[in-house]
Design an enzyme around this catalytic site. Structure first.
Site, PDB file in Angstrom:
ATOM      1  N   LYS A 154      -0.662  -6.844  -7.804  1.00  0.00           N
ATOM      2  CA  LYS A 154      -0.809  -8.036  -6.981  1.00  0.00           C
ATOM      3  C   LYS A 154      -2.223  -8.604  -7.146  1.00  0.00           C
ATOM      4  O   LYS A 154      -2.416  -9.807  -7.240  1.00  0.00           O
ATOM      5  CB  LYS A 154      -0.510  -7.622  -5.546  1.00  0.00           C
ATOM      6  CG  LYS A 154      -0.917  -8.429  -4.474  1.00  0.00           C
ATOM      7  CD  LYS A 154      -0.939  -9.487  -3.833  1.00  0.00           C
ATOM      8  CE  LYS A 154      -1.594 -10.105  -2.771  1.00  0.00           C
ATOM      9  NZ  LYS A 154      -2.924  -9.736  -2.458  1.00  0.00           N
ATOM     10  N   HIS A 162       0.837  -1.202   0.000  1.00  0.00           N
ATOM     11  CA  HIS A 162       0.000   0.000   0.000  1.00  0.00           C
ATOM     12  C   HIS A 162       0.877   1.259   0.000  1.00  0.00           C
ATOM     13  O   HIS A 162       0.569   2.231  -0.685  1.00  0.00           O
ATOM     14  CB  HIS A 162      -0.893   0.024   1.249  1.00  0.00           C
ATOM     15  CG  HIS A 162      -1.823  -1.144   1.392  1.00  0.00           C
ATOM     16  ND1 HIS A 162      -1.658  -2.107   2.365  1.00  0.00           N
ATOM     17  CD2 HIS A 162      -2.938  -1.495   0.705  1.00  0.00           C
ATOM     18  CE1 HIS A 162      -2.626  -2.996   2.273  1.00  0.00           C
ATOM     19  NE2 HIS A 162      -3.422  -2.662   1.266  1.00  0.00           N
ATOM     20  N   VAL A 213       4.686  -5.495  -4.546  1.00  0.00           N
ATOM     21  CA  VAL A 213       5.773  -5.395  -3.567  1.00  0.00           C
ATOM     22  C   VAL A 213       5.829  -6.712  -2.795  1.00  0.00           C
ATOM     23  O   VAL A 213       4.787  -7.226  -2.349  1.00  0.00           O
ATOM     24  CB  VAL A 213       5.548  -4.207  -2.611  1.00  0.00           C
ATOM     25  CG1 VAL A 213       6.629  -4.164  -1.534  1.00  0.00           C
ATOM     26  CG2 VAL A 213       5.531  -2.902  -3.404  1.00  0.00           C
ATOM     27  N   SER A 244       0.603  -8.965   1.679  1.00  0.00           N
ATOM     28  CA  SER A 244      -0.856  -8.979   1.710  1.00  0.00           C
ATOM     29  C   SER A 244      -1.315  -8.902   3.157  1.00  0.00           C
ATOM     30  O   SER A 244      -0.698  -9.502   4.046  1.00  0.00           O
ATOM     31  CB  SER A 244      -1.381 -10.282   1.087  1.00  0.00           C
ATOM     32  OG  SER A 244      -2.746 -10.471   1.433  1.00  0.00           O
ATOM     33  N   SER A 245      -2.415  -8.194   3.378  1.00  0.00           N
ATOM     34  CA  SER A 245      -2.968  -8.117   4.731  1.00  0.00           C
ATOM     35  C   SER A 245      -3.345  -9.518   5.211  1.00  0.00           C
ATOM     36  O   SER A 245      -3.359  -9.788   6.417  1.00  0.00           O
ATOM     37  CB  SER A 245      -4.204  -7.224   4.737  1.00  0.00           C
ATOM     38  OG  SER A 245      -3.932  -6.019   4.061  1.00  0.00           O
ATOM     39  N   GLY A 248      -2.794  -2.062  -7.234  1.00  0.00           N
ATOM     40  CA  GLY A 248      -1.633  -2.944  -7.304  1.00  0.00           C
ATOM     41  C   GLY A 248      -1.832  -4.078  -8.301  1.00  0.00           C
ATOM     42  O   GLY A 248      -2.929  -4.633  -8.418  1.00  0.00           O
TER      43      GLY A 248
HETATM   44  P1  AMP Z   1      -6.364  -4.150  -0.269  1.00  0.00           P
HETATM   45  O1  AMP Z   1      -6.203  -3.310   0.960  1.00  0.00           O
HETATM   46  O2  AMP Z   1      -5.836  -5.529  -0.123  1.00  0.00           O
HETATM   47  O3  AMP Z   1      -7.757  -4.065  -0.833  1.00  0.00           O
HETATM   48  O4  AMP Z   1      -5.411  -3.478  -1.353  1.00  0.00           O
HETATM   49  C1  AMP Z   1      -5.513  -2.127  -1.679  1.00  0.00           C
HETATM   50  C2  AMP Z   1      -4.649  -1.834  -2.881  1.00  0.00           C
HETATM   51  O5  AMP Z   1      -3.293  -2.149  -2.582  1.00  0.00           O
HETATM   52  C3  AMP Z   1      -5.038  -2.683  -4.090  1.00  0.00           C
HETATM   53  O6  AMP Z   1      -4.923  -1.898  -5.267  1.00  0.00           O
HETATM   54  C4  AMP Z   1      -4.017  -3.780  -4.069  1.00  0.00           C
HETATM   55  O7  AMP Z   1      -3.768  -4.348  -5.327  1.00  0.00           O
HETATM   56  C5  AMP Z   1      -2.797  -3.021  -3.573  1.00  0.00           C
HETATM   57  N1  AMP Z   1      -1.834  -3.964  -2.999  1.00  0.00           N
HETATM   58  C6  AMP Z   1      -2.073  -4.904  -2.042  1.00  0.00           C
HETATM   59  N2  AMP Z   1      -0.958  -5.634  -1.813  1.00  0.00           N
HETATM   60  C7  AMP Z   1      -0.004  -5.151  -2.655  1.00  0.00           C
HETATM   61  C8  AMP Z   1       1.357  -5.490  -2.913  1.00  0.00           C
HETATM   62  N3  AMP Z   1       1.977  -6.479  -2.266  1.00  0.00           N
HETATM   63  N4  AMP Z   1       2.025  -4.772  -3.845  1.00  0.00           N
HETATM   64  C9  AMP Z   1       1.417  -3.771  -4.532  1.00  0.00           C
HETATM   65  N5  AMP Z   1       0.133  -3.407  -4.329  1.00  0.00           N
HETATM   66  C10 AMP Z   1      -0.573  -4.082  -3.412  1.00  0.00           C
END
Ligand code: AMP
Length: 279
Positions: free
Chosen positions: A149, A37, A176, A185-186, A147
């Site tokens: 990801k 993030h 990342v 990842s969370s 991301g």
């Molecule tokens: P989330 O909080 O999991 O919904 O992710 C929010 C944003 O962060 C989304 O656009 C994800 O694709 C991005 N994101 C999550 N993990 C990663 C990562 N390891 N590298 C790059 N972007 C990420």
């Protein structure tokens, strides 16, 4: 850094920026922020005059048996990280403000939403597309950052933006990883210490597949993933990077160039997704 709770306050702040001619970068998240993030916020910081991240665990994108209730919500730490990376505001609405009583309008990116993760998580991408459109309408950013990801999510959002002529540029950002290759990842927090040691083998298998010249690449990658103790596969798929359509029957390495190799794998309570470009 401002913490904004209501959609009205968020639109007012964003309008005041726009009136001053400032460009806005937007990073939607579900919180439990990590360096993945942070990289999106940094990119938004570099390319815009003002940056807003949102922290919203979106109930509409979770299935009834999924982890909505136990999804981590360390909001104070999230604000600290967002502030450190230079965000000007964090938008943190309540579900009732995002989905007012009687909400009955949804966004469906047909086709794409039923593939890959969509086949295992019915309704997931409808929930994602709907909340992202709402958030974009509230913030009205110049650029929104996602991301790679979550590669299918990025393709779904890009398609929605194109199909609905949204006045925003959707920017995809590289995945990342932890130093051992595991995509941040969370949900990695759901892995036990032993599972955490095995988990990087998902990325190893994909990276190996991306370099492999085998004809039966997907089968070979599946075999490697099934060598991870306790792993079960939702899918491994080699697809066109824009349409997510399965790549036609195995071809020579040169012809595969530019395709995406994606996988979703369950290890214990965690469902891990990852993807690589075949170059
Ligand atoms: P989330 O909080 O999991 O919904 O992710 C929010 C944003 O962060 C989304 O656009 C994800 O694709 C991005 N994101 C999550 N993990 C990663 C990562 N390891 N590298 C790059 N972007 C990420």
């Amino acid at each position: 850094m401002k913490i904004i709770k209501t959609p009205t306050a968020m639109s007012d702040l964003a309008s005041s920026w726009r009136r001053r001619g400032l460009t806005i970068g937007f990073v939607p998240t579900m919180g439990a922020l990590h360096q993945g993030h942070a990289s999106l916020i940094r990119r938004a910081r570099a390319e815009n005059d003002r940056v807003t991240a949102s922290v919203f665990v979106n109930p509409a994108q979770f299935g009834p048996k999924e982890d909505f209730l136990r999804y981590p919500r360390p909001f104070a730490a999230d604000c600290a990280l967002a502030a450190q990376e230079g965000a000007d505001a964090v938008f943190h609405p309540e579900p009732a403000d995002v989905y007012p009583r009687g909400s009955s309008t949804f966004v469906e990116v047909a086709g794409l939403s039923g593939l890959l993760c969509g086949a295992f998580r019915p309704g997931h991408f409808r929930g994602v597309a709907t909340v992202v459109l709402k958030l974009l309408n509230i913030v009205q950013p110049d650029r929104a950052y996602f991301g790679e990801k979550d590669y299918q999510q990025l393709v779904v959002i890009k398609s929605m933006a194109r199909d609905l002529a949204l006045p925003v540029r959707v920017v995809g950002c590289p995945t990342v990883r932890e130093s051992d290759g595991l995509a941040m990842s969370s949900r990695n927090a759901y892995l036990s210490p032993a599972q955490r040691l095995w988990a990087p083998r998902l990325h190893e298998a994909l990276a190996w597949g991306a370099r492999s010249s085998r004809v039966s690449l997907v089968a070979a990658v599946r075999k490697r993933i099934l060598g991870i103790p306790g792993a079960s596969i939702d899918y491994v798929s080699l697809v066109d990077p824009d349409t997510l359509a399965p790549a036609p029957a195995p071809k020579a390495q040169a012809v595969r160039r530019g395709l995406r190799l994606l996988a979703a794998v369950r290890i214990g309570r965690a469902r891990l997704i990852d993807n690589v470009i075949v170059s």
